[in-house]
Each structure stands twice: as structure tokens, then as C-alpha cells.
Scaffold this motif. Structure first.
Motif, mmCIF file in Angstrom:
data_model
loop_
_atom_site.group_PDB
_atom_site.id
_atom_site.type_symbol
_atom_site.label_atom_id
_atom_site.label_comp_id
_atom_site.label_asym_id
_atom_site.label_seq_id
_atom_site.Cartn_x
_atom_site.Cartn_y
_atom_site.Cartn_z
ATOM 1 N N UNK A 1 0.816 -1.203 0.000
ATOM 2 C CA UNK A 1 0.000 0.000 0.000
ATOM 3 C C UNK A 1 0.856 1.262 0.000
ATOM 4 N N UNK A 2 0.305 2.332 -0.586
ATOM 5 C CA UNK A 2 1.042 3.596 -0.647
ATOM 6 C C UNK A 2 0.077 4.741 -0.898
ATOM 7 N N UNK A 3 0.439 5.892 -0.381
ATOM 8 C CA UNK A 3 -0.343 7.093 -0.635
ATOM 9 C C UNK A 3 0.149 7.670 -1.964
ATOM 10 N N UNK A 4 -0.636 7.475 -3.024
ATOM 11 C CA UNK A 4 -0.280 8.039 -4.312
ATOM 12 C C UNK A 4 -0.485 9.536 -4.293
ATOM 13 N N UNK A 5 0.459 10.300 -4.856
ATOM 14 C CA UNK A 5 0.388 11.752 -4.740
ATOM 15 C C UNK A 5 0.541 12.428 -6.093
ATOM 16 N N UNK A 6 -0.454 13.227 -6.451
ATOM 17 C CA UNK A 6 -0.387 14.081 -7.638
ATOM 18 C C UNK A 6 0.167 15.434 -7.199
ATOM 19 N N UNK A 7 1.161 15.929 -7.924
ATOM 20 C CA UNK A 7 1.848 17.151 -7.500
ATOM 21 C C UNK A 7 1.412 18.413 -8.210
ATOM 22 N N UNK A 8 0.282 18.380 -8.905
ATOM 23 C CA UNK A 8 -0.214 19.563 -9.614
ATOM 24 C C UNK A 8 -0.984 20.445 -8.640
ATOM 25 N N UNK A 9 -0.270 21.042 -7.694
ATOM 26 C CA UNK A 9 -0.885 21.809 -6.614
ATOM 27 C C UNK A 9 0.180 22.716 -5.990
ATOM 28 N N UNK A 10 -0.225 23.678 -5.173
ATOM 29 C CA UNK A 10 0.753 24.556 -4.522
ATOM 30 C C UNK A 10 1.747 23.779 -3.660
ATOM 31 N N UNK A 11 2.885 24.389 -3.397
ATOM 32 C CA UNK A 11 3.960 23.694 -2.678
ATOM 33 C C UNK A 11 3.532 23.238 -1.295
ATOM 34 N N UNK A 12 2.723 24.039 -0.591
ATOM 35 C CA UNK A 12 2.308 23.625 0.745
ATOM 36 C C UNK A 12 1.434 22.381 0.698
ATOM 37 N N UNK A 13 0.619 22.270 -0.348
ATOM 38 C CA UNK A 13 -0.206 21.075 -0.518
ATOM 39 C C UNK A 13 0.667 19.879 -0.883
ATOM 40 N N UNK A 14 1.662 20.111 -1.742
ATOM 41 C CA UNK A 14 2.611 19.046 -2.075
ATOM 42 C C UNK A 14 3.273 18.495 -0.813
ATOM 43 N N UNK A 15 3.756 19.394 0.023
ATOM 44 C CA UNK A 15 4.452 18.972 1.245
ATOM 45 C C UNK A 15 3.520 18.222 2.184
ATOM 46 N N UNK A 16 2.251 18.635 2.213
ATOM 47 C CA UNK A 16 1.276 17.928 3.054
ATOM 48 C C UNK A 16 1.045 16.515 2.542
ATOM 49 N N UNK A 17 0.973 16.356 1.222
ATOM 50 C CA UNK A 17 0.799 15.026 0.638
ATOM 51 C C UNK A 17 2.008 14.140 0.929
ATOM 52 N N UNK A 18 3.191 14.714 0.792
ATOM 53 C CA UNK A 18 4.407 13.961 1.097
ATOM 54 C C UNK A 18 4.421 13.519 2.558
ATOM 55 N N UNK A 19 4.041 14.433 3.443
ATOM 56 C CA UNK A 19 3.997 14.095 4.868
ATOM 57 C C UNK A 19 2.991 12.980 5.136
ATOM 58 N N UNK A 20 1.853 13.020 4.457
ATOM 59 C CA UNK A 20 0.858 11.952 4.594
ATOM 60 C C UNK A 20 1.440 10.611 4.146
ATOM 61 N N UNK A 21 2.143 10.635 3.008
ATOM 62 C CA UNK A 21 2.731 9.405 2.474
ATOM 63 C C UNK A 21 3.736 8.812 3.446
ATOM 64 N N UNK A 22 4.562 9.673 4.019
ATOM 65 C CA UNK A 22 5.572 9.218 4.979
ATOM 66 C C UNK A 22 4.909 8.677 6.240
ATOM 67 N N UNK A 23 3.935 9.407 6.746
ATOM 68 C CA UNK A 23 3.268 8.975 7.977
ATOM 69 C C UNK A 23 2.531 7.658 7.771
ATOM 70 N N UNK A 24 1.930 7.483 6.602
ATOM 71 C CA UNK A 24 1.236 6.232 6.333
ATOM 72 C C UNK A 24 2.184 5.045 6.425
ATOM 73 N N UNK A 25 3.361 5.167 5.823
ATOM 74 C CA UNK A 25 4.310 4.049 5.881
ATOM 75 C C UNK A 25 4.751 3.778 7.325
ATOM 76 N N UNK A 26 4.918 4.828 8.093
ATOM 77 C CA UNK A 26 5.336 4.645 9.490
ATOM 78 C C UNK A 26 4.235 3.975 10.307
#
Length: 437
Positions: free
Chosen positions: A148-173
Motif C-alpha cells: 500500500x502507498x499514498x499516491x500523490x499528484x503534484x499539480x498543486x501549490x507547494x504547501x499542498x505538495x508537502x502535506x501530501x508527502x507528509x501523509x505518504x511518509x506517515x502512512x508508511x510509518x
């Protein structure tokens, strides 16, 4: 008697050896592992007299099927926007509806898919989506194995990108290794055409930090490849190579439009490919160069993609398509033989997602993830070549029993871990709610 030890006798077992792919014999299960598979019990294997025995008469036992690319919750959109080109389908039909998805929608959409997959013999699936905690919850409850993985589309502002990345990292943890080890995770930027280079590089760094593999869509359509050239001056393979994606163990989905040099690059980096023949045909994306990939030493597995672009999650159908379309395209009837097609859906699937020492084969020491196909039916007779029969004649409805991690999850075509009627009712209600929003 050891309660965690039991035997299947008098069955056919797809051991997939080159000289003898199927044997008639016995398999011993101990706990969550296969202890022995062979034509008869060896004399030095101590078995209690009162051990539980299952009669395998009329059944062909296969390794559990591996669906290595999909979006389970998209089963809610099955039939919503068919017969359209990929970008039109995504931008006008899928993304607007997916933007309305709630955690509840993802839970019931995933439940519907997992129910379908289990009943069709899929024991492991890969899922790239949002609200992934709900996907993990369904995985835990159902008994299936998943990557499983949090798939992330990056067509968004940088703060939203960083939030998605943080979600992806937290999910794996939160979920890597959970559900008795049945859940593993990856890092997953959606695709080169939906993720700016710097966003992909952040995912690469996170994958290094967490020591995880990577998964992304790549070269699904000719238009996508050309867009990559127009925007970055590189085709997707060279682009991802430049961004460091292949410095991690990587699985790419689709890889339909490849050059000889790109195939060589994938082989050099040991990048695996999830071939999605049904979805690629339906969206007219093209036909991946699977025989060439296999000849180059690239590990190729099979995926259904989401039920919105397939429109089912029948891995037996994907194996049949993989065996048939490459014969038709190449003019070579030996391009993907039945046994190789079965390997694409089992052994190679496990290898492509980093589980080659865990599942994908009926072999001593492997996890007891396996299925029983009813071969006492007209379309399996006469019993000439059972591998040929299951690939060219078989369908999901032929799967009678399913075990994952040594536990039976489907018995006589009834799922033992999920409430089928409730799931279908709730999934319909979720779709009706999406239309009304």
C-alpha cells in the motif's frame, strides 16, 4: 495433534517447474507456511496420525494471484465514463468524481474490490490511492495481503505538495509491517506528467530515508511520453533516471511506449514493470512490449488497474490476455506461453513488489498463500494440460477456495472474512451519494 498442521491430499499442485509444472500429490501446511509439496509424503516427515486432512480431488492448487497495480476504491466508478481516451477519461470523468471521495467512500469502494479480488483468487494486491488508512483497515479486516502507498499528484501549490508527502511518509510509518506482516508499503509519486521534478525528488529522498521501494505510472500513452519530451526534453525513462527514482527498487505501471534503449535502461536498474493488458486495451493506450522486456531480463508482473478502467479485477483474465495479445501483436504463438503467463501473475508478481521470498510459489518455506480452482467442470475437461486450461479456459468464478497466511478466507466461493451483502449495499449507496454531491 498440532492444530496448526494440516494436509491436502489427492490434489493437483502447480509447482511450475519447467520439466513438470503440475504434480498430483500432497501439500503440508504448518501455521502460516507451506511445509512440503510433493507427489507423496517423504518417509522422514513426521505427521501425527490424527492430523487434519483435506481431500483435494477435483481441485488445482495455484499460488495466490498477485495484482501489482490498482486503485481499489475506484470500483465505485466502474462503468462511469467508459470508451474514452485516457486523458479525457481522467480529466472529465474520474478526477471530478474522485475529488468528492470521502474516507467512507474509499473504505466501501476498497471493500468491494477486496471482496472481488479474494473471490477471484487474488491473495496480494498493490494499491496507490488517497485515504490509505481506510485501505489498510480493509486489508487488516479481510485477511488479504497488500502493498500500500499514498499516491500523490503534484499539480498543486507547494504547501499542498508537502502535506501530501507528509501523509505518504506517515502512512508508511503507521502501517508498514502491520496486519500480522501482511501490509508492506512503498513511496509513490503518481506519474512524471502529474508531478513536478522537485516533487518526485522529495519522494526519492523519502524512499531512501525509509528504505522503501518506489512505484509510479510511466509511459502509459504516446501522448504522455510526448508531453514529457515537450516539458522536460526527455522521455519518461530518462527523466525518472535523472531524478534518481531508479536508485531505489522500483516498479513502474504500464510502460507501454518504450524504445530499445529504454528497455535496456530498465533492465540495467532492475526496474520491474506491472503490465496491465485489460486496462491498456480498453483505454487504447497500446500494447506493452512484454516479450522484449522479458528477453532483456526485466521482471514483468500483471495488474488490473482500477475497476473503472478494466472493468473487473479478474487476474485469471489478465493472465489470459497477456498470453493472447502478445501472440497476436508479434505473430509468434510462442511469445508468452501459458506457463509464463501464470508466472507473470504469481512468481514474477511477488518478485516485482519485493515479496519473492515470501509468496508467489507453492514451495516449502513460502507463506501459505494459495488458491484452489475447481477443475471438475466442462471447460477443464479432458485433463490434458491443466496450466493451459487455467490460462486459456479459466475465470475468476472457477476459484473455489482461498488461503492467505495459512488462513482460509474463501470457502466454496463464500468469503469468510467480509459481509458480501453489506459491502454491495454500501458501495451502491456511496456511488449514489457521489452523484448527488
Amino acid at each position: 495433534m498440532k492444530k496448526n498442521l494440516w494436509i491436502i491430499k489427492n490434489g493437483y499442485f502447480a509447482v511450475m517447474n519447467a520439466d513438470k509444472p503440475v504434480i498430483h500429490g500432497v501439500m503440508v501446511i504448518e501455521g502460516d507456511q507451506i511445509r512440503y509439496v510433493g507427489e507423496q509424503l517423504p518417509s522422514d516427515l513426521v505427521i501425527p496420525e490424527d492430523v487434519e486432512v483435506m481431500d483435494g480431488k477435483g481441485l488445482l492448487f495455484l499460488p495466490g494471484l498477485m495484482n501489482t497495480h490498482g486503485h481499489a476504491a475506484m470500483s465505485l466508478l466502474r462503468g462511469h465514463g467508459d470508451d474514452l481516451a485516457l486523458q479525457v477519461w481522467l480529466q472529465e470523468k474520474m478526477w471530478p468524481m474522485e475529488g468528492k471521495f470521502t474516507s467512507k467512500d474509499v473504505y466501501w469502494g476498497t471493500s468491494l474490490s477486496v471482496l472481488e479480488m479474494l473471490k477471484g483468487g487474488t491473495t496480494t494486491f498493490l494499491d496507490m490511492y488517497d485515504h490509505m488508512d481506510q485501505v489498510a483497515k480493509v486489508t487488516d479486516e479481510s485477511g488479504i495481503r497488500a502493498v500500500l502507498m499514498r499516491g500523490a499528484i503534484g499539480l498543486c501549490p507547494e504547501d499542498v505538495q508537502l502535506a501530501k508527502l507528509a501523509e505518504a511518509v506517515q502512512f508508511t510509518k503507521d502501517w508498514h509491517g502491520k496486519a500480522d506482516g501482511r501490509i508492506t508499503t512503498m513511496m509513490s509519486p503518481h506519474a512524471p506528467y502529474t508531478c513536478p521534478p522537485a516533487f518526485i525528488e522529495k519522494f526519492v529522498q523519502a524512499a531512501h530515508d525509509l528504505d522503501l521501494p518506489m512505484h509510479t505510472h510511466m509511459s502509459e500513452t504516446a501522448a504522455e511520453v510526448q508531453q514529457n519530451v515537450n516539458e522536460y526534453g526527455l522521455r519518461p525513462v530518462a527523466h525518472l533516471e535523472k531524478l534518481g527514482v531508479f536508485t531505489r527498487p522500483t516498479l513502474v505501471a504500464h510502460a507501454v511506449h518504450l524504445t530499445d534503449d529504454e528497455i535496456e535502461t530498465l533492465a540495467r536498474y532492475n526496474v520491474s514493470v506491472s503490465h496491465n493488458p485489460g486496462s491498456n486495451l480498453k483505454l487504447a493506450s497500446g500494447v506493452a512490449r512484454v516479450p522484449d522486456l522479458l528477453k532483456a531480463g526485466v521482471t514483468v508482473s500483471l495488474g488490473t488497474d482500477g475497476a473503472a478502467s478494466n472493468n473487473n479485477l479478474d487476474m485469471l483474465e489478465e493472465m489470459r490476455l497477456a498470453a493472447l495479445i502478445h501472440k497476436g501483436v508479434s505473430g509468434d504463438p510462442t511469445a508468452v506461453p501459458a506457463l509464463e503467463a501464470l508466472r507473470l501473475g504469481t512468481e514474477y508478481g511477488a518478485k516485482s513488489i519485493g515479496l519473492e521470498n515470501v509468496t508467489g510459489l507453492l514451495r516449502a518455506g513460502m507463506k501459505a498463500d494459495f488458491i484452489a480452482v475447481n477443475i471438475d467442470q466442462p471447460h477443464y475437461k479432458p485433463h490434458t494440460d491443466l496450466i493451459s486450461h487455467v490460462i486459456y479456459s479459466g475465470a475468476a468464478q472457477d476459484v473455489w477456495h482461498v488461503w492467505v497466511d495459512g488462513k482460509q478466507v474463501v470457502k466454496n466461493r463464500e468469503c469468510l472474512t467480509l459481509d458480501e451483502e453489506k459491502i454491495m449495499r454500501e458501495a451502491q449507496a456511496c456511488f449514489d451519494g457521489l452523484l448527488a454531491r
